[in-house]
Design an enzyme around this catalytic site. Structure first.
Site, PDB file in Angstrom:
ATOM      1  N   GLY A   1       0.840  -1.129   0.008  1.00  0.00           N
ATOM      2  CA  GLY A   1      -0.019  -0.022  -0.110  1.00  0.00           C
ATOM      3  C   GLY A   1       0.911   1.277   0.150  1.00  0.00           C
ATOM      4  O   GLY A   1       0.519   2.076  -0.479  1.00  0.00           O
TER       5      GLY A   1
ATOM      6  N   GLU B   1       3.763   4.339   6.073  1.00  0.00           N
ATOM      7  CA  GLU B   1       2.456   3.464   5.876  1.00  0.00           C
ATOM      8  C   GLU B   1       1.273   4.308   5.005  1.00  0.00           C
ATOM      9  O   GLU B   1       1.420   5.432   5.028  1.00  0.00           O
ATOM     10  CB  GLU B   1       2.051   3.057   7.000  1.00  0.00           C
ATOM     11  CG  GLU B   1       2.298   1.854   7.622  1.00  0.00           C
ATOM     12  CD  GLU B   1       1.860   0.639   6.808  1.00  0.00           C
ATOM     13  OE1 GLU B   1       1.081   0.632   5.903  1.00  0.00           O
ATOM     14  OE2 GLU B   1       1.707  -0.434   7.397  1.00  0.00           O
ATOM     15  N   ASP B   2       0.686   3.626   4.050  1.00  0.00           N
ATOM     16  CA  ASP B   2      -0.615   4.021   3.683  1.00  0.00           C
ATOM     17  C   ASP B   2      -1.515   4.486   4.631  1.00  0.00           C
ATOM     18  O   ASP B   2      -2.299   5.701   4.706  1.00  0.00           O
ATOM     19  CB  ASP B   2      -1.103   3.382   2.398  1.00  0.00           C
ATOM     20  CG  ASP B   2      -1.257   1.676   2.742  1.00  0.00           C
ATOM     21  OD1 ASP B   2      -0.771   1.289   3.650  1.00  0.00           O
ATOM     22  OD2 ASP B   2      -2.119   1.071   2.065  1.00  0.00           O
TER      23      ASP B   2
ATOM     24  N   ASP C   1      -4.883   1.401  10.629  1.00  0.00           N
ATOM     25  CA  ASP C   1      -6.406   0.912  10.873  1.00  0.00           C
ATOM     26  C   ASP C   1      -6.517   0.532  12.444  1.00  0.00           C
ATOM     27  O   ASP C   1      -6.585   1.196  13.242  1.00  0.00           O
ATOM     28  CB  ASP C   1      -6.620  -0.249   9.966  1.00  0.00           C
ATOM     29  CG  ASP C   1      -8.178  -0.594   9.922  1.00  0.00           C
ATOM     30  OD1 ASP C   1      -8.826  -0.101  10.783  1.00  0.00           O
ATOM     31  OD2 ASP C   1      -8.529  -0.859   8.481  1.00  0.00           O
TER      32      ASP C   1
ATOM     33  N   ASP D   1      -6.045  -0.712  -1.173  1.00  0.00           N
ATOM     34  CA  ASP D   1      -7.000  -1.672  -2.155  1.00  0.00           C
ATOM     35  C   ASP D   1      -8.236  -2.267  -1.411  1.00  0.00           C
ATOM     36  O   ASP D   1      -8.282  -2.292  -0.223  1.00  0.00           O
ATOM     37  CB  ASP D   1      -6.062  -2.790  -2.591  1.00  0.00           C
ATOM     38  CG  ASP D   1      -5.750  -3.891  -1.289  1.00  0.00           C
ATOM     39  OD1 ASP D   1      -5.156  -3.401  -0.144  1.00  0.00           O
ATOM     40  OD2 ASP D   1      -6.059  -4.808  -1.548  1.00  0.00           O
TER      41      ASP D   1
HETATM   42  C1  PRP Z   1      -2.652  -2.434   5.468  1.00  0.00           C
HETATM   43  C2  PRP Z   1      -1.707  -1.120   5.544  1.00  0.00           C
HETATM   44  C3  PRP Z   1      -1.165  -1.595   6.866  1.00  0.00           C
HETATM   45  C4  PRP Z   1      -1.942  -2.194   7.434  1.00  0.00           C
HETATM   46  C5  PRP Z   1      -2.798  -1.373   8.415  1.00  0.00           C
HETATM   47  O1  PRP Z   1      -2.029  -3.338   4.465  1.00  0.00           O
HETATM   48  O2  PRP Z   1      -1.067  -1.076   4.615  1.00  0.00           O
HETATM   49  O3  PRP Z   1       0.195  -2.161   6.702  1.00  0.00           O
HETATM   50  O4  PRP Z   1      -2.908  -2.965   6.473  1.00  0.00           O
HETATM   51  O5  PRP Z   1      -3.618  -2.107   9.103  1.00  0.00           O
HETATM   52  P1  PRP Z   1      -3.818  -2.378  10.905  1.00  0.00           P
HETATM   53  O6  PRP Z   1      -3.355  -1.023  11.511  1.00  0.00           O
HETATM   54  O7  PRP Z   1      -5.127  -2.769  11.204  1.00  0.00           O
HETATM   55  O8  PRP Z   1      -2.752  -3.263  11.168  1.00  0.00           O
HETATM   56  P2  PRP Z   1      -2.793  -4.631   3.908  1.00  0.00           P
HETATM   57  O9  PRP Z   1      -2.420  -5.657   4.749  1.00  0.00           O
HETATM   58  O10 PRP Z   1      -4.046  -4.280   3.591  1.00  0.00           O
HETATM   59  O11 PRP Z   1      -1.587  -4.933   2.835  1.00  0.00           O
HETATM   60  P3  PRP Z   1      -1.231  -3.813   1.649  1.00  0.00           P
HETATM   61  O12 PRP Z   1      -0.255  -2.650   2.039  1.00  0.00           O
HETATM   62  O13 PRP Z   1      -0.671  -4.800   0.550  1.00  0.00           O
HETATM   63  O14 PRP Z   1      -2.780  -3.410   0.861  1.00  0.00           O
END
Ligand code: PRP
Length: 186
Positions: free
Chosen positions: A51, A106-107, A110, A166
């Site tokens: 991301g 980070e993107d 959450d 995504d």
């Molecule tokens: C997303 C984002 C962070 C994580 C955050 O990655 O890039 O790494 O989720 O979520 P959290 O705070 O609940 O742990 P994802 O696993 O969707 O992978 P991606 O970056 O490949 O989309």
């Protein structure tokens, strides 16, 4: 320009939260702040795949400091829309962190579970300093406190896509950031 913006996939989207112009403007502000805070120091940006590719790329180009970059890949979500809490390292760093000034990029944050794990992991490798920059953060979704120094935007706890974010590996190349219609993911 032949890229995807929200108008091109309007039938899949609910609301546009941030346009690409608003994102670029905010990135420029954050980059200037980082430049000021790290004046005279070299920075290692550690992006978390996949991301963070968009924000890593734009942030670096908006910065005046000397920066290096490295990448990690971790798994957390799988193909769904909920954090599992399980963090697995799929690709580790290529560089030594000892004595480096590290900013994890980070993107989105959450639940905070991914970064909480990663920060402990990276801190154990002896960086001179370790901070976080995230483009988006969902304060209402937090399940664990993560000390974030640089935040692009705080957003509501709804499912958003675009600018690297995504759903089932789609919509990352949307230039704006928008909420997805529930009919797409339910
Ligand atoms: C997303 C984002 C962070 C994580 C955050 O990655 O890039 O790494 O989720 O979520 P959290 O705070 O609940 O742990 P994802 O696993 O969707 O992978 P991606 O970056 O490949 O989309």
């Amino acid at each position: 320009m032949t890229s995807v913006d929200a108008r091109d996939i309007a039938e899949d989207l609910e609301d546009v939260l941030f346009t690409s112009d608003q994102i670029a403007e905010r990135i420029a502000q954050v980059a200037a702040q980082i430049d000021q805070d790290y004046e005279g120091r070299e920075i290692l940006l550690v992006g978390v795949l996949n991301g963070a590719v968009m924000v890593m790329s734009d942030l670096q180009r908006a910065m005046r400091s000397h920066v290096q970059m490295d990448w990690m890949a971790v798994s957390s979500y799988g193909a769904g829309t909920q954090s599992s809490g399980v963090v697995r390292i799929l690709k580790d760093l290529s560089q030594d962190l000892k004595g480096r000034h590290v900013i994890v990029v980070e993107d989105i944050i959450d639940t905070g579970l991914t970064l909480s794990y990663l920060m402990n992991y990276l801190a154990s490798r002896g960086p001179a300093s370790l901070e976080i920059m995230t483009m988006f953060r969902k304060p209402e979704a937090a399940r664990i406190e993560v000390p974030v120094k640089y935040v692009g935007f705080d957003i509501p706890n709804s499912f958003v896509v675009g600018y690297g974010l995504d759903y089932a590996d789609r919509y990352r190349n949307l230039r704006d950031v928008a909420t997805l219609k529930p009919s797409i993911y339910s």
